[in-house]
Structures are given as C-alpha cells and as structure tokens.
Design a protein around this motif. Structure first.
Motif, mmCIF file in Angstrom:
data_model
loop_
_atom_site.group_PDB
_atom_site.id
_atom_site.type_symbol
_atom_site.label_atom_id
_atom_site.label_comp_id
_atom_site.label_asym_id
_atom_site.label_seq_id
_atom_site.Cartn_x
_atom_site.Cartn_y
_atom_site.Cartn_z
ATOM 1 N N SER A 29 25.395 -43.759 8.473
ATOM 2 C CA SER A 29 25.860 -42.889 7.557
ATOM 3 C C SER A 29 25.466 -43.431 5.882
ATOM 4 O O SER A 29 25.022 -42.529 5.305
ATOM 5 C CB SER A 29 27.331 -42.460 7.580
ATOM 6 N N SER A 52 23.781 -36.120 16.841
ATOM 7 C CA SER A 52 24.900 -36.518 16.042
ATOM 8 C C SER A 52 24.599 -38.031 15.465
ATOM 9 O O SER A 52 23.577 -38.528 16.149
ATOM 10 C CB SER A 52 26.031 -36.441 16.552
ATOM 11 N N GLN A 53 25.201 -38.411 14.487
ATOM 12 C CA GLN A 53 25.055 -39.772 13.932
ATOM 13 C C GLN A 53 25.392 -40.763 15.206
ATOM 14 O O GLN A 53 24.889 -41.579 15.088
ATOM 15 C CB GLN A 53 26.045 -40.004 12.635
ATOM 16 N N ALA A 54 26.722 -40.224 15.952
ATOM 17 C CA ALA A 54 26.796 -41.143 16.927
ATOM 18 C C ALA A 54 25.805 -41.407 18.044
ATOM 19 O O ALA A 54 25.532 -42.200 18.659
ATOM 20 C CB ALA A 54 28.341 -40.710 17.456
ATOM 21 N N ALA A 55 25.290 -40.158 18.363
ATOM 22 C CA ALA A 55 24.262 -40.529 19.351
ATOM 23 C C ALA A 55 23.160 -41.197 19.125
ATOM 24 O O ALA A 55 22.574 -41.588 19.700
ATOM 25 C CB ALA A 55 23.823 -38.730 19.569
ATOM 26 N N SER A 70 26.605 -49.305 14.249
ATOM 27 C CA SER A 70 27.862 -48.402 13.818
ATOM 28 C C SER A 70 27.435 -47.312 13.137
ATOM 29 O O SER A 70 26.441 -47.055 12.416
ATOM 30 C CB SER A 70 28.588 -49.420 12.669
ATOM 31 N N THR A 71 28.146 -46.166 13.368
ATOM 32 C CA THR A 71 28.065 -44.775 12.540
ATOM 33 C C THR A 71 28.039 -45.090 11.082
ATOM 34 O O THR A 71 27.609 -44.367 10.261
ATOM 35 C CB THR A 71 28.814 -43.806 13.443
ATOM 36 N N GLN A 113 15.204 -45.334 19.075
ATOM 37 C CA GLN A 113 16.214 -43.833 19.343
ATOM 38 C C GLN A 113 15.378 -42.622 19.163
ATOM 39 O O GLN A 113 15.699 -41.850 20.003
ATOM 40 C CB GLN A 113 17.413 -44.091 18.408
ATOM 41 N N ARG A 132 16.661 -36.949 12.530
ATOM 42 C CA ARG A 132 17.957 -36.791 13.215
ATOM 43 C C ARG A 132 18.137 -35.280 13.329
ATOM 44 O O ARG A 132 18.518 -34.709 14.576
ATOM 45 C CB ARG A 132 19.022 -37.692 12.735
ATOM 46 N N ALA A 157 23.036 -43.601 16.567
ATOM 47 C CA ALA A 157 23.411 -45.120 16.319
ATOM 48 C C ALA A 157 23.300 -45.571 17.552
ATOM 49 O O ALA A 157 22.919 -46.748 17.848
ATOM 50 C CB ALA A 157 24.749 -45.014 15.701
ATOM 51 N N GLY A 158 24.015 -45.003 18.809
ATOM 52 C CA GLY A 158 24.205 -45.644 20.008
ATOM 53 C C GLY A 158 24.909 -46.765 20.118
ATOM 54 O O GLY A 158 25.789 -47.123 19.272
ATOM 55 N N ASP A 159 24.552 -47.854 20.968
ATOM 56 C CA ASP A 159 25.235 -49.169 20.967
ATOM 57 C C ASP A 159 24.781 -50.079 19.932
ATOM 58 O O ASP A 159 25.521 -51.276 19.789
ATOM 59 C CB ASP A 159 25.281 -49.667 22.454
#
Length: 408
Positions: free
Chosen positions: A36, A21-24, A31-32, A56, A15, A26-28
C-alpha cells in the motif's frame, strides 16, 4: 530508474488491470501494508520488492516505467475495450485525468466509453461531465458524425437528469447535424429518438409527433433494436396525445417482432412500457399489466440492471395501488426506497408521486397534497410539462377517490 510517485501509480495500474487485490498481489513475500505504501508513493521500491512484484505480475521491471501520455491512454483504452470491467474503466478514467498531450481522437473514444459505462450504472451526473467534454472535443475536431453522436448522447443524459429544455436543444443540434451532413440511418435515427422523447416531455406534442412519424418511416424496413425503439417511442407520443389505441398497435408491433436474443434489456423495457400503457386505460387493465410485468421479471436476473429491477418493483406497486391493495403498494414502495433508487428523473418522480398518493389514502392528506404540489411545480420549472400535467391529474384523481371513500 524506478522513482516515486510514478512507480506507485504504475504499480497500482498494473494490479488493477489484472483485477488483483493488494493481498493477492503481495502474496507471501510482501506485507499488504508495504504494498500500500509503495502504491501511494510513500516508500521507494527496493530491488527485492521489484523482483517479487515482477514475478507476481508476470512482467519485466521496465513495465513499471510510466509510458508516454498518449501511449498510456491507448493502453487503458485497449484494456477497457477488450475487458469492460469496473477496474479497466476506472483505469481509463485515470488515464483521461492526465489531459494534456493526448491524441484528441483517442480521447474522444475514451470519453465515449466511460460515459456509456456511467450510463449503464445510472450515474447520470458523472455521465454528463464526460459527455459535455465529449461534445466540446467533437466541436474542436469538426467531424459531423462524432458531433452528432455526442449531442445525441448528451440529450439522452440531460433528459434522464430532468433537464428537458437543454435536452431538446442538444437533440435538435444532433438531428440537424445528421440531416445536413447526410449521416447514416443509424445516426439520423438515434438523434430522432432523443429528439422525440425530449419534445414529448416538454409538451411539444405536434413537433414530437412529426418527428416520430419521420423516425418510423426511416426505420420501417428494419427489424432490429432501432426499429423496436422507434415504434416504442412513437407509441409513447400517442399515449401523451391520448390515442391509446394507436399507441397499443405500435407497441404490439415491437413486442411481437422483436426477440429477446437481439437485446434482452430492450425486450424487458418493452414489456414494462406495455404494462404502463394498460394501466393508463380507463378502467385500467390490471390483469394484462400484471402479465407483462411477469414476463419482464423472468429476464431481470440475466439483464443485471439495478435501475430496471427497481422500475419493475415500482410498477408492481402502482398495480397494487390501482387494485386498492394499499398495504402491498406501501411494502413494495418501501422495498425500492430501501435499495437506494438508481433511476432516471422521471421514474424517481413517479416513485415520489405514488408515495404521496399513498399518504393521502392513509389519512395524511395535507402532507400528501403538499408533496404532490411540490413535485408538479418542480416539473413545471424544469419545463417537463408532460410530467407536471400527469402529476396534477393524479392529484385530482386521488383526492376524488379518497374523499369519495370518506364517511364525511
């Protein structure tokens, strides 16, 4: 088989290498929070999670298997070399932390790269840690060129930290290695640059002058960064010897013969040096100093070095002080202090000296005197004789001016 915690380490590395980022990442589909926990090793990955993450990241599931120790360092080094970003250098530092079993030449190259990155960010304490290991590793490898380069960089770092005696020792070793092994001009000149600067700050001006003359002769047929730095360094020695005319002549050679397209940061630093030189004249040539500062300011946004930004602001504060614009000087000084200064030891001391001089002018003579004495004694204890002498001289000048202006 994908097992924790190796899966989490590899996931985080993949990553980071992609700047996600973790959010990017994780996507849909995830969950972040779950991502994590995967990265920390707290959760074992499911087949569905691995499928989502491979899609991803654009990799196969085998990419989550940690490579061998040397392969891991080689990959991190390749990434950091090709994309010199915060994320890739941090990944390289993590690869270095493994230590055992790594190829020594790969490790030396990785330590060099990380130390350079730390230096650009003015993180000299961390830079020193990497360089000290670099020097030890160079000694083990026994390669003269690597040893000389390691000691040269360590000397520069030690000088930036205010460790002048140690800086002289390291630079002397680098120069001796370069000379005894007839290393290329680049290595010889780099070691001399470090040696002259350290000797001058230690007050060893005759040795510094001799080595500065050797340096200018060595680089006389060039017109690159090394040539410009050689003349700047030789000028600095002549300033400390009180020969400002010769210093200005050398510095003007570098200013006129070196273009911004070659090295914008060095081009800017040359103008900062020229401004300081004109401030040291009697009387100080404030208008000329301001012209050089204005030239330097035009490049700051493109150079992107916070420490250089702060040095220019500090220089403007010094010009304001010498022009008796004390309120302006105080405002500029507070601006630098509010930005958490990222400076070399010498420039931080300059900042503190100016603050103390302002306190004396502002009526807090006792506190200003106490601080300047402490700064001078600290510089003397660190064998920075040149800096200590400057502080005592400025203290006497400020007291004379302040008491001369007083009705008493």
């Amino acid at each position: 088989m994908l097992e924790q915690p190796s899966f989490g380490r590899r996931l985080k590395q993949l990553r980071s290498e992609r700047g996600l980022s973790q959010a990017a990442l994780a996507g849909d589909g995830m969950s972040t929070g779950y991502l994590s926990r995967l990265e920390s090793g707290a959760r074992q990955p499911t087949a569905r999670a691995v499928e989502h993450l491979t899609a991803q990241l654009g990799v196969k599931a085998s990419a989550f298997e940690e490579p061998g120790v040397t392969d891991s360092l080689a990959q991190a080094l390749a990434n950091a070399t090709s994309t010199n970003s915060d994320e890739t250098v941090e990944a390289l530092e993590r690869a270095l932390s493994v230590g055992a079993g790594q190829d020594p030449l790969l490790r030396w190259q990785a330590l060099w790269l990380v130390a350079q990155w730390r230096r650009r960010h003015n993180e000299h304490a961390k830079e020193r840690e990497f360089l000290e290991e670099l020097v030890r590793l160079g000694d083990e490898l026994g390669l003269p060129a690597l040893r000389s380069r390691g000691f040269t960089q360590l000397a520069r770092c030690l000088r930036a930290c205010g460790e002048i005696t140690l800086a002289v020792d390291a630079a002397t070793t680098a120069h001796q290695l370069a000379r005894d092994n007839e290393l290329p001009v680049q290595d010889m000149a780099a070691s001399l640059l470090a040696l002259v600067s350290a000797e001058a700050e230690a007050g060893r001006l005759s040795e510094a002058r001799a080595h500065a003359d050797e340096l200018t002769a060595l680089t006389d047929n060039r017109s690159d960064s090394l040539w410009a730095e050689a003349r700047w360094t030789a000028a600095a020695v002549r300033v400390r010897q009180g020969d400002l005319v010769a210093a200005q002549e050398l510095l003007e050679q570098a200013l006129d013969g070196f273009t911004s397209s070659e090295n914008l940061a060095l081009w800017t630093r040359l103008r900062v040096a020229a401004a300081r030189l004109h401030l040291q004249k009697t009387p100080p040539e404030l208008d000329i100093a301001e012209q050089y500062v204005e030239q330097a300011e035009t490049s700051l946004a493109f150079v992107g070095i916070p420490a250089l930004d702060q040095e220019v602001i500090s220089l403007k504060a010094d010009i304001a002080f010498q022009g008796s614009r004390f309120a302006d000087a105080r405002a500029l000084l507070d601006r630098v202090r509010g930005a958490d200064p990222h400076m070399t030891y010498r420039n931080r001391v300059r900042l503190d000296v100016l603050d103390s001089r302002l306190l004396i002018i502002e009526g807090e003579e006792h506190e200003g005197l106490r601080r300047m004495r402490a700064l001078a004694e600290e510089a003397q204890a660190a064998s920075n004789i040149d800096l200590a002498a400057d502080i005592w001289r400025l203290l006497a000048e400020t007291l004379t001016d302040a008491r001369g202006a007083s009705p008493a």
